[in-house]
Write a protein that holds these residues in place. Structure first.
Motif, short mmCIF file in Angstrom:
data_model
loop_
_atom_site.label_atom_id
_atom_site.label_comp_id
_atom_site.label_asym_id
_atom_site.label_seq_id
_atom_site.Cartn_x
_atom_site.Cartn_y
_atom_site.Cartn_z
N ALA A 209 0.67 -1.01 -0.15
CA ALA A 209 -0.31 0.20 -0.28
C ALA A 209 1.12 1.25 0.05
N LYS A 210 2.26 1.25 0.51
CA LYS A 210 3.54 2.22 -0.01
C LYS A 210 3.00 3.46 -0.42
N SER A 211 2.24 3.31 -2.40
CA SER A 211 1.96 4.15 -3.24
C SER A 211 0.74 4.66 -3.52
N ALA A 212 -0.03 3.87 -2.20
CA ALA A 212 -1.37 4.10 -2.64
C ALA A 212 -2.04 5.31 -0.42
N LYS A 213 -3.12 5.07 -1.07
CA LYS A 213 -3.62 6.53 0.29
C LYS A 213 -3.97 5.12 0.89
N HIS A 214 -3.41 5.14 2.40
CA HIS A 214 -3.97 4.04 3.13
C HIS A 214 -3.68 4.67 4.11
N LEU A 215 -4.25 3.89 4.94
CA LEU A 215 -4.87 3.79 6.79
C LEU A 215 -4.70 2.21 7.39
N TYR A 216 -4.15 2.47 8.33
CA TYR A 216 -3.02 1.46 9.09
C TYR A 216 -3.89 1.67 10.73
N GLU B 254 -12.84 7.92 -3.68
CA GLU B 254 -11.89 8.15 -4.01
C GLU B 254 -10.82 7.28 -3.42
N ARG B 255 -10.29 6.16 -3.99
CA ARG B 255 -10.27 4.58 -3.51
C ARG B 255 -8.84 4.98 -2.20
N LEU B 256 -9.17 3.37 -1.30
CA LEU B 256 -8.72 4.11 0.00
C LEU B 256 -7.73 2.25 0.11
N THR B 257 -6.98 2.64 0.82
CA THR B 257 -6.81 1.08 1.14
C THR B 257 -7.13 1.43 2.85
N CYS C 171 -18.40 1.47 -3.74
CA CYS C 171 -17.58 2.09 -2.80
C CYS C 171 -16.52 1.91 -3.84
N LYS C 172 -15.03 2.01 -2.89
CA LYS C 172 -13.65 2.19 -3.64
C LYS C 172 -12.37 1.83 -2.19
N LEU C 173 -12.95 0.73 -1.92
CA LEU C 173 -11.96 0.70 0.08
C LEU C 173 -11.52 -0.84 -0.80
N ASN C 174 -10.24 -0.81 -0.77
CA ASN C 174 -9.41 -1.57 -0.74
C ASN C 174 -9.37 -2.31 0.62
N LEU C 175 -9.73 -3.26 1.29
CA LEU C 175 -9.79 -3.73 3.09
C LEU C 175 -8.79 -4.76 2.93
N ILE C 176 -8.32 -4.79 3.84
CA ILE C 176 -7.57 -5.51 4.32
C ILE C 176 -7.26 -6.12 5.33
N CYS C 177 -8.03 -7.53 6.27
CA CYS C 177 -7.56 -7.33 7.18
C CYS C 177 -6.74 -8.47 7.55
N ILE C 178 -5.35 -8.04 9.12
CA ILE C 178 -4.84 -8.98 8.93
C ILE C 178 -5.13 -10.21 10.04
N GLY C 179 -4.84 -11.15 10.65
CA GLY C 179 -4.98 -11.36 11.85
C GLY C 179 -3.94 -12.66 12.11
#
Length: 447
Positions: free
Chosen positions: A45-52, A100-103, A134-142
């Motif tokens: 996600a480093k080159s995209a708009k993202h939220l951690y 806008e796309r958001l990861t 929507c344009k949400l790229n959702l990544i769930c980590i566990g």
């Protein structure tokens, strides 16, 4: 340490990010702790708009306040009322992603079970209503395998079937471990094998050892066996939460398997319990052990052994947990003597697995395994089959390959060969020095 490997995973995540331009995408990244899940997600996600967002065990209202602060770093928020639930946070992020796309990366996703289990059904409802618009790229980590499996793969759970991809992240391949060691000035196959056997290819462990210049056998043990070493309590840190109150029984079973008691009857004779349910959970729910059968065994056959999938945990249970009293009293010299005495025997099976992995990575064979007959007779370390070309490799593996007798290997193979009539057979004696052949061919294939 620089970012290594993970080419196919990055490509898959890049594809999902592109697809999220037209509708939402949900990806699950799971795997044991220290395998690099978070770093992979952030790298993708480093080159995209993202939220951690990290899910820590605190009150939901406090988490939401923390998350709002993070959201303000990447977006101007509309005028909103008080937000105290993750449901409202997720709804807000859905709205922000409409234009806008958001990861969105949510780490330790399974922790909502401890905070508010209703979050999963709330996410499901919001996702089902809004995914298409929507344009949400959702990544769930566990990291807790049993819980992540339950959340996304149990048909009774609300998020079952919602993930577009489930990526089970594995430790580094032998080629990737070799690259790490080469970058740090270690080109010998002995250091490569010891790193494979002791760390299991876990990126975090390799990073720790590399940072402390401890990538040879001696220096690895020096670093592991000292006060305050992060490796000493690692097994407990990884697994107590997984197992809960019954962790003692599970730990005893894993200790026995690591010590070579690999048959169910052997485990039950020592522990005097019915181990079937525990073994089934360790295999299916926790993914910590697997059955090892002869390569030609029929499905459901009784000729089987158990082994630990995780090399590091095998090392930890065999040498650290088994000698916990000495570890806790700081008698590291005693533990070191035990390791030096038994390391060759313990790592012998891992040397077999090492070559199984090298043969698999070569891409030349569709089936790879080992062979033995009832009563552990006529054991053969490696059998690699190419059914398309009708080729068969039968190999014995030892640290000192000069001790291998090919005529004796041929004799042990007589019954096995009855099932491979018409196959071209190659008999091989394999020692650690032969690993270089596979590493060269891998490098040649990449150039």
């Amino acid at each position: 340490m620089k970012f290594y490997n993970r080419v196919s995973e990055l490509e898959e995540l890049a594809n999902l990010h592109e697809q999220s331009a037209s509708s939402g995408r949900m990806t699950v990244i799971t795997g044991r702790r220290r395998v690099g899940k978070t770093i992979l997600a952030l790298e993708s996600a480093k080159s995209a708009k993202h939220l951690y967002l990290f899910v820590s065990r605190k009150a939901e209202a406090l988490l939401c306040q923390e998350y709002l602060d993070e959201i303000r770093r990447i977006a101007t928020l509309p005028v909103i009322g008080e937000i105290r639930t993750f449901r409202d946070i997720f709804t807000l992020l859905i709205e922000l992603s409409r234009t806008e796309r958001l990861t969105l990366i949510i780490d330790e996703f399974q922790e909502f079970f401890s905070i508010n289990p209703a979050v999963y059904s709330e996410i499901q409802g919001i996702w089902d209503r809004n995914k298409a618009t929507c344009k949400l790229n959702l990544i769930c980590i566990g990291s807790v395998h049993s819980l992540m499996h339950r959340i996304f793969q149990d048909a009774k759970e609300p998020l079952f079937g919602r993930a577009d991809r489930v990526i089970f992240l594995k430790p580094f391949s032998i080629a990737a471990i070799h690259e790490v060691l080469t970058d740090h000035g270690h080109h010998d196959t002995q250091s490569l094998f010891d790193s494979y056997a002791i760390t299991g290819g876990l990126p975090k462990y390799l990073e720790l050892l590399a940072e402390n210049r401890s990538l040879t056998h001696k220096k690895m043990l020096d670093f592991i066996l000292k006060p305050h070493s992060p490796f000493l309590a690692e097994g407990k840190n990884l697994l107590v939460e997984e197992f809960g109150r019954e962790y003692g029984t599970y730990f005893s079973i894993l200790e026995l398997i690591a010590a070579g008691k690999t048959a169910r009857s052997e485990i039950e004779s020592v522990l005097e319990i019915h181990s079937g349910a525990y073994l089934a959970k360790l295999e299916d729910e926790y993914a910590l052990i697997a059955k090892h059968r002869p390569i030609n065994a029929k499905p459901g056959g009784r000729l089987q052994k158990y082994y630990l999938r995780d090399n590091f945990l095998s090392f930890w249970f065999r040498f650290i947990y088994r000698n916990l009293s000495a570890v806790e009293t700081g008698n590291f010299g005693y533990v070191r003597e035990i390791i030096e005495r038994d390391y060759a025997t313990w790592s012998g099976k891992l040397l077999e697995r090492f070559f199984h992995d090298l043969f698999a990575a070569s891409g030349r064979y569709n089936r790879i395994g080992s062979y033995w007959e009832r009563g552990n007779k006529n054991e053969i370390d490696l059998v690699a089959v190419n059914d398309l070309r009708k080729e068969l490799v039968i190999a014995e593996i030892k640290r000192n390959k000069s001790r291998i007798s090919l005529p004796a290997l041929q004799q042990k193979s007589e019954r096995l060969l009855q099932e491979y009539q018409g196959y071209q057979v190659e008999y091989r004696a394999l020692g650690l020095e032969d690993a270089a052949e596979f590493l060269r061919s891998k490098e040649d294939g990449m150039t």
